[in-house]
Design a protein around this motif. Structure first.
Motif, short mmCIF file in Angstrom:
data_model
loop_
_atom_site.label_atom_id
_atom_site.label_comp_id
_atom_site.label_asym_id
_atom_site.label_seq_id
_atom_site.Cartn_x
_atom_site.Cartn_y
_atom_site.Cartn_z
N THR A 1 15.34 20.96 106.89
CA THR A 1 15.80 22.32 106.92
C THR A 1 17.37 22.16 106.81
O THR A 1 17.73 20.91 107.18
CB THR A 1 15.93 22.80 108.60
OG1 THR A 1 14.67 23.14 108.80
CG2 THR A 1 16.67 24.32 108.65
N ASN A 2 18.15 22.86 105.79
CA ASN A 2 19.51 22.36 105.65
C ASN A 2 20.28 23.42 106.75
O ASN A 2 20.32 24.46 106.83
CB ASN A 2 19.80 23.44 104.43
CG ASN A 2 21.18 23.16 103.95
OD1 ASN A 2 22.21 22.58 104.50
ND2 ASN A 2 21.75 23.90 102.88
N SER A 3 20.86 22.45 107.54
CA SER A 3 21.59 22.87 108.68
C SER A 3 22.96 23.12 108.45
O SER A 3 23.99 23.28 109.31
CB SER A 3 21.48 21.59 109.76
OG SER A 3 22.08 20.60 109.28
N SER A 4 23.28 23.14 107.17
CA SER A 4 24.88 23.39 106.76
C SER A 4 25.14 24.82 106.45
O SER A 4 24.22 25.66 106.38
CB SER A 4 25.41 22.58 105.80
OG SER A 4 24.93 22.81 104.71
N ARG A 5 26.33 25.07 106.05
CA ARG A 5 26.66 26.48 105.87
C ARG A 5 26.56 26.56 104.20
O ARG A 5 26.85 27.58 103.57
CB ARG A 5 28.15 26.93 105.89
CG ARG A 5 28.24 27.05 107.89
CD ARG A 5 29.56 27.45 108.12
NE ARG A 5 30.50 26.61 107.77
CZ ARG A 5 31.77 26.65 107.71
NH1 ARG A 5 32.29 27.75 107.72
NH2 ARG A 5 32.44 25.67 107.59
N TYR A 6 26.38 25.51 103.50
CA TYR A 6 26.43 25.46 102.02
C TYR A 6 24.88 24.91 101.56
O TYR A 6 24.29 24.18 102.07
CB TYR A 6 27.47 24.51 101.56
CG TYR A 6 28.90 24.94 102.09
CD1 TYR A 6 29.48 25.94 101.22
CD2 TYR A 6 29.53 24.36 103.11
CE1 TYR A 6 30.73 26.48 101.79
CE2 TYR A 6 30.68 25.03 103.50
CZ TYR A 6 31.38 26.01 102.71
OH TYR A 6 32.72 26.26 103.27
#
Length: 162
Positions: free
Chosen positions: A61-66
């Motif tokens: 899962t991409n846990s960043s805002r970008y």
């Protein structure tokens, strides 16, 4: 010796600087693209007496805002003797052929990880990566650890181990 007014002014100045640093750190939270997840399955296949292939399925899962844009993926192992070995990543099209030629591998459960794969912020990605190792299948199966490293185009590296 500092008087009371100077000490109060110094304390207020330090508090303001600390508050500004805290706000900057809070705002920057989540700005580095990072994948968090796990390796869900590892399948191995002997190619000959001295080499084998590892096919690693994973979920991240991409846990960043970008968005996380993949630059490269790598697989390495720590063998039973504690020696680190890097695998030679197999192209997605060739990995697909492995499933066609060797039905015992089962179904292809993840999307091949290729350059420029884009993982949106908060998105789940079920992927697959395959690599050839110059070790016999028995040694690959007896490994202590396997690690998938996924590098983002700006250089951030996310690692999954099992």
């Amino acid at each position: 010796m500092l008087n009371k007014t100077a000490l109060v002014s110094l304390a207020v100045g330090l508090a303001v600087v600390a508050a500004l640093v805290g706000v900057i750190v809070f705002i920057q939270r989540g700005s580095t693209p990072l994948l968090a997840g796990q390796i869900t399955d590892v399948r191995t296949l002997g190619m000959d007496e001295a080499s084998s292939v590892a096919i690693v399925d994973f979920r991240v899962t991409n846990s960043s805002r970008y968005a996380f844009v993949v630059h490269s993926g790598e697989i390495s192992i720590l063998d039973a003797k504690g020696q680190a070995r890097d695998g030679q990543v197999i192209a997605a099209s060739d990995a697909g052929r492995l499933f066609e030629l060797f039905p015992a591998l089962g179904l292809k459960t993840g999307e091949p990880l290729i350059m420029k794969t884009r993982i949106a912020p908060g998105a789940l990605f079920r992927g697959m990566l395959a690599a050839r190792f110059e070790v016999p299948k028995a040694d690959l199966d007896d490994r202590k650890k396997i690690t998938v490293s996924i590098t983002e185009v700006d250089g951030a590296v996310s690692e999954l181990s099992r």
